[in-house]
Write an enzyme that holds these catalytic residues in place. Structure first.
Site, mmCIF file in Angstrom:
data_model
loop_
_atom_site.group_PDB
_atom_site.id
_atom_site.type_symbol
_atom_site.label_atom_id
_atom_site.label_comp_id
_atom_site.label_asym_id
_atom_site.label_seq_id
_atom_site.Cartn_x
_atom_site.Cartn_y
_atom_site.Cartn_z
ATOM 1 N N GLY A 7 0.839 -1.191 0.000
ATOM 2 C CA GLY A 7 0.000 0.000 0.000
ATOM 3 C C GLY A 7 0.869 1.233 0.000
ATOM 4 N N GLY A 12 -2.801 2.174 5.663
ATOM 5 C CA GLY A 12 -3.347 1.218 6.617
ATOM 6 C C GLY A 12 -2.672 -0.142 6.555
ATOM 7 N N ALA A 34 13.641 -0.162 9.812
ATOM 8 C CA ALA A 34 13.925 1.280 9.813
ATOM 9 C C ALA A 34 15.180 1.592 10.613
ATOM 10 C CB ALA A 34 12.741 2.050 10.384
ATOM 11 N N HIS A 48 5.377 3.897 15.712
ATOM 12 C CA HIS A 48 5.141 2.463 15.471
ATOM 13 C C HIS A 48 5.341 1.650 16.752
ATOM 14 C CE1 HIS A 48 4.244 1.782 11.222
ATOM 15 N NE2 HIS A 48 4.942 2.875 10.988
ATOM 16 N N LYS A 49 6.335 1.998 17.540
ATOM 17 C CA LYS A 49 6.584 1.277 18.794
ATOM 18 C C LYS A 49 5.388 1.372 19.733
ATOM 19 C CE LYS A 49 11.608 1.433 19.047
ATOM 20 N NZ LYS A 49 12.783 1.962 19.742
ATOM 21 N N LYS A 50 4.766 2.540 19.786
ATOM 22 C CA LYS A 50 3.623 2.742 20.680
ATOM 23 C C LYS A 50 2.410 1.920 20.246
ATOM 24 C CE LYS A 50 4.854 7.354 22.273
ATOM 25 N NZ LYS A 50 4.493 8.777 22.237
ATOM 26 N N GLU A 60 15.454 -5.310 15.498
ATOM 27 C CA GLU A 60 15.778 -4.347 14.450
ATOM 28 C C GLU A 60 16.837 -4.957 13.544
ATOM 29 O OE1 GLU A 60 16.756 -0.580 16.204
ATOM 30 O OE2 GLU A 60 14.865 -0.501 17.306
#
EC number: 2.7.1.156
Length: 173
Positions: A7, A12, A34, A48-50, A60
């Protein structure tokens, strides 16, 4: 089971991948590609971590993805890789000009042999015009080639637009 979720930015796709992983009932290993090399990317990584459950294992790995997948592979687990286009950027920006081709081949070869369920998230980059600049064109070309090859081996391919998933290949869940 190998799933490829594609996407555009903010389509999403990551949310779909994370929701799918949560509902799987399997132990989830999240592989982040990342690198927080600037402040804006550090903010994205933190966002993203949250969103991820704290009980997920997070690893990672910005470059040697196939090796890492082989290392962490196990029965009754789901490995979610987010995202392949950041991984592609890392590979293309490396000094070793053969790294990108070698690592993509390793990934394509290892995926069918893994025991874990796999969800791969990636940005669809081929919907726009041909970009200006050699590195940008190479990024779009190589990402597109990788997506096509992954689509051939994936059991399910999903394309996300405006938060809505469209199944391109495989059964609906």
């Amino acid at each position: 089971m190998i799933q490829l979720i594609l996407g555009g930015a903010r389509s999403g796709k990551s949310r779909l991948a994370e929701d799918t992983a949560k509902k799987s009932g399997l132990d989830v290993i999240y592989v982040a590609t990342a690198q927080g090399l600037d402040e804006e990317m550090q903010v994205r990584v933190l966002h993203h971590k949250k969103q991820r459950p704290e009980y997920w294992t997070v690893i990672e790995e910005p470059i040697l993805l196939a090796d890492k997948l082989s290392e962490i592979d196990r029965e009754n687990s789901l490995i979610l890789v987010d995202c392949l286009t950041l991984w592609m950027s890392n590979l293309l920006l490396d000094e070793d000009q053969k790294l990108q081709q070698n690592e993509c081949e390793k990934l394509l070869n290892i995926l069918p042999a893994l025991k874990s369920e796999i969800i791969l998230v990636s940005n669809e980059t081929g919907l726009g015009i041909v970009p200006i600049g050699e590195i940008t064109r190479k990024f779009v070309d190589e990402s597109g080639r990788l997506h096509q090859r992954l689509g051939q081996i994936a059991d399910r391919v999903t394309f996300c637009v405006a938060g809505f998933p469209m199944i391109l290949k495989g059964d609906k869940q």
